[in-house]
Design an enzyme around this catalytic site. Structure first.
Site, PDB file in Angstrom:
ATOM      1  N   ARG A  22       0.831  -1.209   0.000  1.00  0.00           N
ATOM      2  CA  ARG A  22       0.000   0.000   0.000  1.00  0.00           C
ATOM      3  C   ARG A  22       0.868   1.262   0.000  1.00  0.00           C
ATOM      4  O   ARG A  22       0.538   2.265  -0.636  1.00  0.00           O
ATOM      5  CB  ARG A  22      -0.934  -0.005   1.215  1.00  0.00           C
ATOM      6  CG  ARG A  22      -2.088  -0.984   1.023  1.00  0.00           C
ATOM      7  CD  ARG A  22      -3.088  -0.914   2.159  1.00  0.00           C
ATOM      8  NE  ARG A  22      -3.562   0.431   2.385  1.00  0.00           N
ATOM      9  CZ  ARG A  22      -4.119   0.847   3.528  1.00  0.00           C
ATOM     10  NH1 ARG A  22      -4.285  -0.013   4.520  1.00  0.00           N
ATOM     11  NH2 ARG A  22      -4.510   2.087   3.671  1.00  0.00           N
ATOM     12  N   ASP A  73      -2.020   8.184   3.059  1.00  0.00           N
ATOM     13  CA  ASP A  73      -1.190   8.240   1.850  1.00  0.00           C
ATOM     14  C   ASP A  73      -0.343   9.505   1.710  1.00  0.00           C
ATOM     15  O   ASP A  73       0.518   9.581   0.836  1.00  0.00           O
ATOM     16  CB  ASP A  73      -2.075   8.077   0.595  1.00  0.00           C
ATOM     17  CG  ASP A  73      -3.192   9.125   0.511  1.00  0.00           C
ATOM     18  OD1 ASP A  73      -3.004  10.269   0.952  1.00  0.00           O
ATOM     19  OD2 ASP A  73      -4.274   8.791  -0.019  1.00  0.00           O
ATOM     20  N   HIS A  80      -5.541   8.783  11.311  1.00  0.00           N
ATOM     21  CA  HIS A  80      -5.271   7.341  11.241  1.00  0.00           C
ATOM     22  C   HIS A  80      -3.817   7.013  10.916  1.00  0.00           C
ATOM     23  O   HIS A  80      -3.516   5.937  10.412  1.00  0.00           O
ATOM     24  CB  HIS A  80      -6.204   6.692  10.195  1.00  0.00           C
ATOM     25  CG  HIS A  80      -7.648   6.702  10.613  1.00  0.00           C
ATOM     26  ND1 HIS A  80      -8.697   6.478   9.746  1.00  0.00           N
ATOM     27  CD2 HIS A  80      -8.226   6.909  11.824  1.00  0.00           C
ATOM     28  CE1 HIS A  80      -9.847   6.560  10.402  1.00  0.00           C
ATOM     29  NE2 HIS A  80      -9.587   6.822  11.655  1.00  0.00           N
ATOM     30  N   CYS A 114       8.283   1.532  16.436  1.00  0.00           N
ATOM     31  CA  CYS A 114       8.498   0.299  17.204  1.00  0.00           C
ATOM     32  C   CYS A 114       7.258  -0.047  18.026  1.00  0.00           C
ATOM     33  O   CYS A 114       6.723   0.794  18.749  1.00  0.00           O
ATOM     34  CB  CYS A 114       9.702   0.482  18.120  1.00  0.00           C
ATOM     35  SG  CYS A 114       9.922  -0.894  19.260  1.00  0.00           S
ATOM     36  N   CYS A 159      13.655  -2.731  15.791  1.00  0.00           N
ATOM     37  CA  CYS A 159      13.951  -1.417  16.361  1.00  0.00           C
ATOM     38  C   CYS A 159      15.412  -1.362  16.814  1.00  0.00           C
ATOM     39  O   CYS A 159      15.882  -2.249  17.521  1.00  0.00           O
ATOM     40  CB  CYS A 159      13.017  -1.174  17.539  1.00  0.00           C
ATOM     41  SG  CYS A 159      13.418   0.268  18.522  1.00  0.00           S
ATOM     42  N   CYS A 178      15.492  -0.786  20.980  1.00  0.00           N
ATOM     43  CA  CYS A 178      15.118  -1.789  21.989  1.00  0.00           C
ATOM     44  C   CYS A 178      15.024  -3.199  21.426  1.00  0.00           C
ATOM     45  O   CYS A 178      14.773  -4.145  22.171  1.00  0.00           O
ATOM     46  CB  CYS A 178      13.787  -1.395  22.645  1.00  0.00           C
ATOM     47  SG  CYS A 178      12.346  -1.825  21.662  1.00  0.00           S
ATOM     48  N   ALA A 191     -14.998  13.851  -6.069  1.00  0.00           N
ATOM     49  CA  ALA A 191     -14.373  15.048  -5.480  1.00  0.00           C
ATOM     50  C   ALA A 191     -13.598  15.849  -6.526  1.00  0.00           C
ATOM     51  O   ALA A 191     -13.665  17.078  -6.553  1.00  0.00           O
ATOM     52  CB  ALA A 191     -13.449  14.631  -4.339  1.00  0.00           C
TER      53      ALA A 191
END
Ligand code: NAD
Ligand code: ZN
Length: 256
Positions: free
Chosen positions: A70, A104, A119, A127, A155, A158, A239
């Protein structure tokens, strides 16, 4: 397209304008929406296997690979006339708040600033353990439709697993973004909802907040949505077809 004069008057009079966008504003850029019949992602993929923390813990490679697909799709996509019309508003309206459910970043790529991401963003993984941001490379991957299994990175701080930077089903929205969005909905004179089915909460409730605070509420969508009965004006269509004309006729700018 001719618009209702009362709608144009209301928009022109607005000192504060808030805009909430959803997947539909990027549809004309070739990015699939979630719930539209046939083309929506959730028509073809099962969100419980891809868009929850449990799914990621069960099969991290599958989930990471799907989000990488995506992300690549979004990176390759070009903003459309609706993104450009939104970006043009920043010079035309005294106070503008842009709230998006989209991950996006096409708004930023069109020049919109201070976008409130409800979102998350595909390009900002972090992480799962310590929440440290993870820096992605600029590499563009060639992935098959739907992605492929790719192990997520680890990560550096950690050793935890890095996860996609999006909000999953069952997760709460980033607190700062939510508070800013709720304040914008409360404080605006006009609220424009573009390309969202308005059924995912709490984002959809922002339309109610704006309406209850006395704002003019306007929706642009080719289909019926969860806020059809709430908005003052519903403009039916794509739109990219409607917004440039609406902005031009309201603020006398040629954006078509
Ligand atoms: P949606 O797919 O539910 O709705 C898209 C809307 O866009 C529809 O109402 C459709 O009619 C409309 N539309 C289609 N083409 C259009 C066009 N050209 N112009 C204008 N409108 C058009 O998407 P949504 O409303 O953004 O969904 C809400 C949120 O649910 C998403 O933002 C997403 O974040 C989310 N969600 C995603 C995940 C995830 O992937 N992790 C998980 C949970 C929820
Ligand atoms: Zn960590």
């Amino acid at each position: 397209m001719q618009f209702n004069p009362a709608l144009l008057e209301g928009l022109r009079a607005a000192r504060g304008l808030a805009i909430l966008t959803g997947a539909g504003i990027s549809a004309e850029s070739g990015i699939p929406t979630f719930r539209d019949k046939l083309v929506g992602l959730w028509e073809r993929y099962d969100p419980s296997e891809l868009a929850t923390l449990e799914a990621f813990e069960r099969d991290p490679d599958l989930v990471w690979g799907w989000y990488e697909w995506r992300r690549m799709k979004a990176l390759r996509a070009q903003p459309n006339a609706a993104h450009r019309a939104v970006a043009a508003l920043s010079g035309l309206v005294p106070r503008l708040a842009l709230l998006t459910q989209n991950v996006d970043t096409l708004h930023e790529r069109t020049g919109s600033r201070d976008v409130i991401h409800l979102h998350g963003e595909l390009g900002r993984p972090y992480c799962q353990m310590c929440r440290a941001p993870y820096r992605l490379t600029d590499e563009i991957l060639d992935l098959p439709e739907g992605g492929k299994r790719i192990p997520p990175p680890w990560c550096a701080s950690c050793g935890g697993r890095v996860r996609p930077g999006v909000v999953w089903f069952g997760e709460t929205l980033p607190k700062h973004a939510w508070q800013a969005a709720a304040a914008a909905a409360r404080d605006c004179d006009a609220f424009l909802v573009i390309g969202t089915s308005a059924i995912v909460q709490p984002a959809a409730s922002l339309v109610h907040v704006a309406r209850d605070a006395g704002a003019l509420t306007v929706q642009i969508n080719p289909n019926s949505t969860g806020v059809d009965e709430v908005v003052s004006f519903s403009l039916q269509g794509a739109a990219g077809q409607i917004l440039p004309g609406l902005v031009a006729q309201t603020w006398s700018r040629d954006l078509a």
